[in-house]
Structure formats: C-alpha cells, structure tokens
Scaffold this motif. Structure first.
Motif, PDB file in Angstrom:
ATOM      1  N   ALA B  12       0.873  -0.989   0.188  1.00 23.43           N
ATOM      2  CA  ALA B  12       0.104   0.124   0.115  1.00 23.43           C
ATOM      3  C   ALA B  12       0.738   1.061  -0.033  1.00 23.43           C
ATOM      4  CB  ALA B  12      -1.030  -0.186   1.479  1.00 23.43           C
ATOM      5  N   ASN B  13       0.328   2.384   0.106  1.00 27.44           N
ATOM      6  CA  ASN B  13       1.156   3.586   0.231  1.00 27.44           C
ATOM      7  C   ASN B  13       0.808   4.255   1.869  1.00 27.44           C
ATOM      8  OD1 ASN B  13       0.590   3.357  -2.789  1.00 27.44           O
ATOM      9  ND2 ASN B  13       2.485   4.571  -2.546  1.00 27.44           N
ATOM     10  N   ALA B  14       1.697   4.701   2.541  1.00 26.68           N
ATOM     11  CA  ALA B  14       1.669   5.335   3.680  1.00 26.68           C
ATOM     12  C   ALA B  14       0.849   6.547   3.826  1.00 26.68           C
ATOM     13  CB  ALA B  14       3.135   5.662   4.163  1.00 26.68           C
ATOM     14  N   LEU B  15      -0.401   6.552   4.464  1.00 24.18           N
ATOM     15  CA  LEU B  15      -1.241   7.577   4.365  1.00 24.18           C
ATOM     16  C   LEU B  15      -0.666   9.054   4.385  1.00 24.18           C
ATOM     17  CD1 LEU B  15      -4.059   8.851   4.350  1.00 24.18           C
ATOM     18  CD2 LEU B  15      -3.930   8.790   7.032  1.00 24.18           C
ATOM     19  N   VAL B  16       0.296   9.158   5.090  1.00 25.63           N
ATOM     20  CA  VAL B  16       0.708  10.787   5.352  1.00 25.63           C
ATOM     21  C   VAL B  16       2.123  10.995   4.221  1.00 25.63           C
ATOM     22  CG1 VAL B  16       2.016  12.642   6.638  1.00 25.63           C
ATOM     23  CG2 VAL B  16       0.006  11.328   7.584  1.00 25.63           C
ATOM     24  N   GLU B  17       2.769  10.123   4.274  1.00 26.12           N
ATOM     25  CA  GLU B  17       4.141  10.310   3.163  1.00 26.12           C
ATOM     26  C   GLU B  17       3.809   9.819   1.823  1.00 26.12           C
ATOM     27  OE1 GLU B  17       4.249   8.652   5.817  1.00 26.12           O
ATOM     28  OE2 GLU B  17       5.284   9.770   7.584  1.00 26.12           O
ATOM     29  N   GLY B  18       2.863   8.775   1.697  1.00 29.81           N
ATOM     30  CA  GLY B  18       2.864   8.278   0.421  1.00 29.81           C
ATOM     31  C   GLY B  18       3.633   7.299  -0.020  1.00 29.81           C
ATOM     32  N   ASP B  19       4.770   7.045   0.969  1.00 26.52           N
ATOM     33  CA  ASP B  19       5.647   6.106   0.722  1.00 26.52           C
ATOM     34  C   ASP B  19       5.144   4.615   0.592  1.00 26.52           C
ATOM     35  OD1 ASP B  19       8.316   4.782  -0.003  1.00 26.52           O
ATOM     36  OD2 ASP B  19       9.076   5.207   2.235  1.00 26.52           O
ATOM     37  N   VAL B  20       6.027   3.860  -0.249  1.00 28.57           N
ATOM     38  CA  VAL B  20       5.342   2.408  -0.608  1.00 28.57           C
ATOM     39  C   VAL B  20       5.725   1.618   0.904  1.00 28.57           C
ATOM     40  CG1 VAL B  20       5.635   0.241  -1.612  1.00 28.57           C
ATOM     41  CG2 VAL B  20       5.755   2.536  -2.786  1.00 28.57           C
ATOM     42  N   VAL B  21       4.759   0.981   1.449  1.00 24.94           N
ATOM     43  CA  VAL B  21       4.897   0.068   2.244  1.00 24.94           C
ATOM     44  C   VAL B  21       4.076  -1.292   2.214  1.00 24.94           C
ATOM     45  CG1 VAL B  21       4.793   1.979   4.031  1.00 24.94           C
ATOM     46  CG2 VAL B  21       2.569   0.944   3.525  1.00 24.94           C
ATOM     47  N   LEU B  49      -5.394  -8.982   3.410  1.00 31.37           N
ATOM     48  CA  LEU B  49      -5.677  -7.705   2.513  1.00 31.37           C
ATOM     49  C   LEU B  49      -6.834  -6.874   3.238  1.00 31.37           C
ATOM     50  CD1 LEU B  49      -5.301  -5.929  -0.088  1.00 31.37           C
ATOM     51  CD2 LEU B  49      -6.895  -7.304  -1.237  1.00 31.37           C
ATOM     52  N   LEU B  50      -7.969  -7.702   3.572  1.00 28.95           N
ATOM     53  CA  LEU B  50      -8.768  -7.149   4.390  1.00 28.95           C
ATOM     54  C   LEU B  50      -8.236  -6.581   5.770  1.00 28.95           C
ATOM     55  CD1 LEU B  50     -11.887  -9.731   4.720  1.00 28.95           C
ATOM     56  CD2 LEU B  50     -11.911  -7.407   3.864  1.00 28.95           C
ATOM     57  N   LYS B  51      -7.373  -7.188   6.204  1.00 28.64           N
ATOM     58  CA  LYS B  51      -6.845  -6.252   7.632  1.00 28.64           C
ATOM     59  C   LYS B  51      -6.144  -5.055   6.927  1.00 28.64           C
ATOM     60  CE  LYS B  51      -3.983  -6.835  11.537  1.00 28.64           C
ATOM     61  NZ  LYS B  51      -4.951  -6.795  12.616  1.00 28.64           N
ATOM     62  N   ALA B  52      -5.480  -5.117   5.893  1.00 30.85           N
ATOM     63  CA  ALA B  52      -4.799  -3.864   5.486  1.00 30.85           C
ATOM     64  C   ALA B  52      -5.925  -2.664   5.067  1.00 30.85           C
ATOM     65  CB  ALA B  52      -4.054  -4.134   4.331  1.00 30.85           C
ATOM     66  N   ASP B  53      -7.000  -3.287   4.304  1.00 29.13           N
ATOM     67  CA  ASP B  53      -8.081  -2.357   4.030  1.00 29.13           C
ATOM     68  C   ASP B  53      -8.571  -1.484   5.291  1.00 29.13           C
ATOM     69  OD1 ASP B  53      -7.920  -2.438   1.426  1.00 29.13           O
ATOM     70  OD2 ASP B  53      -9.386  -4.121   1.366  1.00 29.13           O
ATOM     71  N   HIS B  54      -8.758  -2.244   6.368  1.00 30.63           N
ATOM     72  CA  HIS B  54      -9.304  -1.671   7.616  1.00 30.63           C
ATOM     73  C   HIS B  54      -8.427  -0.542   8.339  1.00 30.63           C
ATOM     74  CE1 HIS B  54     -12.498  -4.757   7.172  1.00 30.63           C
ATOM     75  NE2 HIS B  54     -13.033  -3.746   7.674  1.00 30.63           N
ATOM     76  N   GLN B  55      -7.036  -0.407   7.799  1.00 32.38           N
ATOM     77  CA  GLN B  55      -6.219   0.394   8.370  1.00 32.38           C
ATOM     78  C   GLN B  55      -6.226   2.033   7.721  1.00 32.38           C
ATOM     79  OE1 GLN B  55      -2.400  -1.069  10.059  1.00 32.38           O
ATOM     80  NE2 GLN B  55      -3.410  -3.229   9.649  1.00 32.38           N
ATOM     81  N   ASP B  57      -6.555   4.751   8.738  1.00 23.33           N
ATOM     82  CA  ASP B  57      -5.884   5.947   9.078  1.00 23.33           C
ATOM     83  C   ASP B  57      -4.275   5.659   9.087  1.00 23.33           C
ATOM     84  OD1 ASP B  57      -5.763   4.044  10.930  1.00 23.33           O
ATOM     85  OD2 ASP B  57      -5.823   5.246  12.757  1.00 23.33           O
ATOM     86  N   ARG B  58      -3.830   4.941   8.293  1.00 18.97           N
ATOM     87  CA  ARG B  58      -2.386   4.488   8.182  1.00 18.97           C
ATOM     88  C   ARG B  58      -1.950   4.565   6.699  1.00 18.97           C
ATOM     89  NH1 ARG B  58      -0.693  -0.062  12.556  1.00 18.97           N
ATOM     90  NH2 ARG B  58       1.196   0.530  11.782  1.00 18.97           N
ATOM     91  N   VAL B  59      -2.704   3.800   5.841  1.00 23.75           N
ATOM     92  CA  VAL B  59      -2.422   3.393   4.757  1.00 23.75           C
ATOM     93  C   VAL B  59      -3.589   3.856   3.512  1.00 23.75           C
ATOM     94  CG1 VAL B  59      -0.733   1.557   5.462  1.00 23.75           C
ATOM     95  CG2 VAL B  59      -3.186   0.709   4.634  1.00 23.75           C
ATOM     96  N   VAL B  60      -2.974   3.834   2.369  1.00 26.24           N
ATOM     97  CA  VAL B  60      -4.005   4.018   1.141  1.00 26.24           C
ATOM     98  C   VAL B  60      -3.782   2.873   0.080  1.00 26.24           C
ATOM     99  CG1 VAL B  60      -4.647   5.644  -0.467  1.00 26.24           C
ATOM    100  CG2 VAL B  60      -3.616   6.449   1.512  1.00 26.24           C
ATOM    101  N   GLY B  61      -5.001   2.337  -0.546  1.00 26.22           N
ATOM    102  CA  GLY B  61      -4.793   1.741  -1.774  1.00 26.22           C
ATOM    103  C   GLY B  61      -4.097   0.439  -1.611  1.00 26.22           C
ATOM    104  N   ALA B  62      -4.333  -0.516  -0.338  1.00 25.34           N
ATOM    105  CA  ALA B  62      -3.613  -1.722  -0.335  1.00 25.34           C
ATOM    106  C   ALA B  62      -4.050  -2.786  -1.542  1.00 25.34           C
ATOM    107  CB  ALA B  62      -4.199  -2.261   0.986  1.00 25.34           C
ATOM    108  N   TYR B  63      -3.288  -3.589  -1.896  1.00 24.47           N
ATOM    109  CA  TYR B  63      -3.224  -4.595  -3.012  1.00 24.47           C
ATOM    110  C   TYR B  63      -2.349  -5.581  -2.671  1.00 24.47           C
ATOM    111  CZ  TYR B  63       0.119  -2.384  -5.889  1.00 24.47           C
ATOM    112  OH  TYR B  63       1.445  -1.833  -6.358  1.00 24.47           O
TER     113      TYR B  63
END
Lengths: 556, 101
Positions: B12-21, B49-55, B57-63
């Motif tokens: 995904a990308n980190a919510l604030v920095e946009g960096d790849v995580v 992936l579902l777990k990632a989607d629920h975060q 406030d931390r990440v964007v666009g998990a796949y």
C-alpha cells in the motif's frame, strides 16, 4: 497580467480552508480514502507510485516572476527542490506530504495561484499559445479569452460532474502552438470577412486511447457569444456523453458516435435557449480582463551589439538560431529557455533554476514568464540588446542549452518513474536519446525534429503527434516501446502511423538511431526535415530501417 | 479451471508520506519489501488484504502484489513493483535515497 479580484481571493481562501479541514479528517481516519479521493482530486492532489503529487495550475501558461519565485520556495520547503512542468502548462510537485498540502495551497494563494480543477471530471486548466501577446503572427492575444473561460469554468455548478475530464485550449494565431485540435474544445481566434475578430470553434479532439483530430463545429462565432456557446457545447455533452464506460466518456466519442451533424444540431438548439437567458455580464468582465493583458512598455532602443556578439561567439549564435522566435515588436525577441539539457529530465526545473528565471524575467523580460506545452520556459519579451547578457546568465544554472526544436527537445510524460497509470518508463528513454545523439554529434545535422514519449496510452506525452512518437507499454511483464511516425501537432494536425512491433527498453534508442540515419541518407537536401522526408517517401524506407531482419527477409 | 494462486505480499502507500509500505507477519507496516509477509495461501492472503483495508488511518490503496522468495525475504516480480521498492530512475529519491532504504 491578470490580478485576482477580491472575489477570486476570497473564493480560493475558502476552498483552501475547506480542504485543510478535509485533510485533517482524512488523517484522523474520520474520512475513508473512498470519501477523500474525490475531494483531494478536486484540489489537484494525486497519490502516485512513491508519493503524493500536487498539480498546480498555471492558467494559460502565464507566470509572473514573483509566482515563479514562490514555486521555487515551495519546492525547497515542502518538496525535493524541483518541480516538473507538464504538457498542460501545469507544474507538478512529486514529493509533498499529505499533511503539508494545506500549507502549500496557502503559499500558492499568496501569489494568486491554486490547484483547483487540475484533476477530476471538470473543465481543467485552460491552456493557450505560450507565445501569446508576443508572437509576430498573432491576430489577437488569446489570454483574455482563456482567463474569461477560467472564470466561467471555475466551480461552474453544472460542470463539476461531467462524464469525464474536459480540456480547452486557445490560440490567437494562424500557426497553432496550442495544439488546439487535440482538445475537447479548441478555440482559434480568426478574422472574419469584415475584418472583425471572432472564434473558430473545434470540438472532439483528443489523444489518449482513441486519438481524434478536433473538427470545426462553428467556423465563425461572434466574440460576445463565446460563453453561451461554450456552455451549450459542454451542457450538450454533459447530457449526451456516455457515463457507462470510462473509455467512451470523452466528448470525442460523443461526437463520433452521434455524428457531427446531430451533435451540432443539439448544441445549436441549446445555444438558442441559453442565449436568450444570457445577461451579458461577460461583456463587462472581458473588458476588465483585457486591461490586465496590455503589452508591457516596450523599449525603442538600438539592438546594440547583438549582431556583433552573434558573429564573435559561435555558442551564442547557435543558441540564437534555435531558441529565439520572431517578436511582433521590432527590436524584441521571444526566448525559449530549454529545460532539456542533454541527460536532464524533460520539464524539470530546480528551485535555483526557477529563481534565476524569475530574476532574469525581472531584469530582461518585463517580469513575465510562460510555460510551454513542450515543457520549456519562455521569456516572451526580451530586447535584442539584452540577449547576450541573458544567455551568459542562463549558463550559470545550466539553462543555456541550444536545442529548441531539435532531437533532444523531447516531450516526455513522467511515466512509470512516478505515475500509477504508466505501463513503462518515459524519462530515461528521453534522457538516453538526448545524450546518445549528443555523443554522436548528429543533432545539428538532423535539424528540426519532434520526438514525443508517453508511458501509457493516455498520451500525456502527445506521442501520436510527434514526428517520431514513442509509446511505452507493458508486454507480458516487460517494458516495450511502440513507434509511430509522421505525427504533427500543428494547425494541420496529423496522427502518426504505427510502424510495427515494439522494441525492448534496451533496443529503443538503437532503433531511433537507425531511423534517423536512414533519414539522413534519404533526404534530398539539408532543408528537407524528417517530417517532410517521411511525407515524401512514405513509411517503407523507415520501416526497413527499423526492422532490418524483416526487410532482408522480404528482399530475399 | 481457476488459475493456481501465486505468492503475494500486501502492499500500500503510507497515508501521510505516500511512501510504499508492505504488511509484515506481525502486523506492522514496513518500508522494506524483504520484511513483508510472504503469502502462499490464497484465503490467508485475502484475510491479510482485508486487515490492510481496515487501517484507513495509516495506509491507502492496499493490494496484493506478486512476489517470490529470495535470499533475504520476498522479492518483487513485476518491474512496476521493482520500481516501487526503490524510487524513480531519474533521481536518487524515494527509498533509494541515502538513509531512506
């Protein structure tokens, strides 16, 4: 240059305050990404491969020196010390943090700039001829028209949820430098039979997945009818355009599927209706706007030393040969400053380069700058007696490259180095072509050439209208580059023809070399450009150069 | 017949920095691909992936991105994912920037 009214200032401030609160709610988790995404896109904020990207509008490509300095300050304070100028005359910052974006927007507002409608399914930043107000062939400055359209389209309540994005380009000269025929609506200022100026309106142009050349919907529109007529076109498209398929949602498909006649009839019917309700408030507005674009106080001075310097200094002479364009004012020249130093990223400028350009605009160019769709910076009004000093000063920041219109003056989109939509990289291909032909020493010999590179079919790099177009694709997990030939971006817009199978990343520069060596061998004189030779000879000899194995097999 | 599942990582990308995580097995977000949880089971991958989607406030666009096991940990397969592990090719920015790897 246009200065914000109190209304403009208040509007931008209120939008920025809204967005600051939205960003806070996103970071707290109160807004989901699905909820936030359309809000950030309305403010030009994308999430790219490695970071966020903020696209800032430079309306009709016109900048004041203080605005350029502020862009440099933003690059230093909140980004990585540079910005990327795009083919739509915008600037993009590739590394902002989400939490910093509200402050960046405030810094932009302080110099009357914003990111509103640089994304989303709205009418985007209006582009124009980058030589506006200076070109020798100009009928009329297109910028008052572009500014009127900007004011009309900004936050237009009917056009915030169009089927797809909508781009308008304006040209005021017979030589089209604004690529009007690739826009959803292209506007060309023309002179009518009685000598009065009006607009030729084109519709349905666009590059991308289904490239189409814009067609004339109205050969001559009275100036006073511009906004009601544009409103009729966009409103007709808003209802008639397809929303079932993103790839068929642009106006070019609406015009194509319905036919120009049916589309024009619908627009005319709507126009008659709108015109009756139109109050004519735009007539007062345009008068105010026009006053903002009066020419600077040109000097009537001798061209001291210009010709002498040209004779004495071959480097200066070479730069004046490639980077100057004729100005309408005697004694003046239009200077295009290349952002394509060999090996540099096309369209990128460091903060130091931006500050130098701002200072030089103040010293030698009446404080004005332009950004071209070809990703260079223009100083539109420089007196010829200042050119020698200007050229010397540009060298300090690597800005004196004499390559405008040559092989290395390449348009390239950000490609897969930044963009999430990209299917392959564009920037390193542009860098390698530039350094390779410089090393061969062939650039001057090859002469006028437009190479345009896109990293996906969306065609931000205008590859369809490059004399040589390069399209980067993902072929089974490997970067692959297709070549098109014979494209032309000007008033007689032509789409390039695909040559055949694509080339791997490490094969594309050698393929371009074979192509250009074939051109040098085939041209009938130095005056025959690559495009002219292609038109005279057709694609066969160039295909043979690109695909020697196939050519040998066919010959056997 | 459905195509056989190939190993993945959650990115995904980190919510604030946009960096790849990348999501790790112990529920952290790491910036290092080799630390990512290597997902060989499709049902487990979907749960992660579902777990990632629920975060939100931390990440964007998990796949889920294709990966293979390398010497130090999972490695990307597609060139796009390779670029995401390091940054752009025209400047030493992003993860390849000194101190940011």
């Amino acid at each position: 240059m246009y200065n914000y009214t109190d209304f403009d200032t208040a509007y931008v401030a209120s939008r920025n305050a809204q967005f600051r609160a939205q960003v806070e709610r996103r970071i707290s988790g109160a807004l989901t990404e699905d909820e936030f995404r359309p809000l950030r896109l309305m403010n030009g904020l994308y999430l790219q491969l490695h970071a966020y990207m903020l696209r800032v509008a430079i309306p009709y490509g016109t900048l004041r020196s203080d605005q350029m300095r502020q862009l440099a300050m933003i690059a230093d304070r909140w980004d990585k010390g540079y910005g990327h100028f795009t083919t739509r005359q915008n600037i993009q910052y590739n590394w902002p943090k989400l939490s910093d974006v509200p402050d960046i927007l405030e810094a932009l507002a302080a110099v009357q700039m914003h990111s509103i409608q640089t994304s989303g399914n709205t009418i985007r930043n209006v582009t124009a001829d980058h030589f506006a107000g200076a070109a020798a062939d100009e009928i009329e400055d297109p910028r008052p028209t572009a500014e009127l359209i900007r004011q009309w389209s900004t936050d237009h309540p009917e056009f915030q949820f169009l089927p797809r994005k909508f781009k308008i380009g304006v040209s005021g000269a017979p030589h089209d430098r604004a690529v009007t025929k690739s826009h959803d609506i292209g506007i060309r200022i023309v002179r009518g039979g009685g000598g009065q100026t009006g607009y030729e309106i084109l519709v349905g142009g666009g590059l991308g997945r289904t490239p189409m050349v814009g067609q004339v919907i109205r050969p001559f529109l009275k100036k006073a009818d511009l906004l009601p007529y544009l409103e009729a076109i966009v409103s007709t498209y808003n209802l008639m355009g397809r929303r079932d398929n993103k790839f068929k949602a642009r106006i070019k498909i609406t015009v194509f599927e319905n036919g120009m006649e049916k589309f024009r009839d619908a627009v005319d019917a709507r126009f008659e209706q709108i015109k009756r309700e139109w109050t004519g408030v735009d007539a007062d507005l345009i008068a105010h706007i026009e006053q903002s674009f009066t020419p600077p106080a040109f000097r009537n001075a001798p061209e001291d030393g210009y010709e002498t310097a040209r004779k004495a200094d071959p480097v200066f002479r070479s730069w004046t040969d490639t980077n100057l364009t004729g100005h309408r004012q005697p004694g003046y020249a239009i200077v295009t400053v290349s952002l394509k130093a060999h090996g540099a990223t096309p369209g990128d400028a460091t903060s130091a380069q931006m500050r130098l350009l701002a200072d030089l605009a103040d010293r030698y160019g009446h404080g004005e700058l332009r950004i071209s769709h070809e990703q260079n910076v223009v100083l539109p009004h420089v007196h010829k007696s200042d050119l020698w000093a200007l050229h010397a000063a540009l060298k300090a920041q690597g800005l004196a490259t004499a390559n405008i219109g040559l092989t290395s003056d390449i348009i390239a989109c950000p490609g897969m180095d930044y963009c999430t939509l990209a299917t392959a990289r564009s920037i390193p291909v542009a860098q390698e072509i530039a350094t390779h032909f410089q090393a061969l020493g062939l650039e001057e010999e090859i002469g006028a050439l437009k190479i345009k590179i896109s990293g996906c079919i969306n065609a931000c790099g205008h590859h369809h209208v490059g004399h040589i177009g390069i399209l980067g694709l993902d072929r089974a997990g490997v970067e692959n580059y297709q070549i098109t030939l014979g494209g032309d971006h000007r008033e007689n817009m032509t789409l390039g023809e695909r040559t055949g199978p694509g080339f791997a990343y490490d094969e594309i520069v050698p393929a371009i070399e074979r192509l250009l060596r074939a051109y040098l061998a085939l041209r009938d004189s130095r005056e025959e450009t690559f495009l002219d030779a292609y038109r005279r000879l057709g694609d066969a000899p160039f295909k043979a150069a690109l695909y020697p194995a196939e050519a040998a097999r066919d010959a056997a | 017949m459905a195509r056989a599942f190939t190993p993945k990582v959650v990115t995904a990308n980190a919510l604030v920095e946009g960096d790849v995580v990348y999501l790790t097995a112990d529920d952290r977000w790491t910036r290092d691909h080799a630390e990512a949880e290597f997902l060989e089971d499709e049902a487990h991958a979907q749960l992660r992936l579902l777990k990632a989607d629920h975060q939100r406030d931390r990440v964007v666009g998990a796949y889920l991105a294709e990966a293979r096991m390398g010497v130090t940990g999972p490695e990307p397969i597609h060139f796009r994912e390779v670029f995401r592990t390091r940054g752009p090719s025209n400047y030493p920015h992003g993860k390849q920037e000194a101190g940011n790897v």
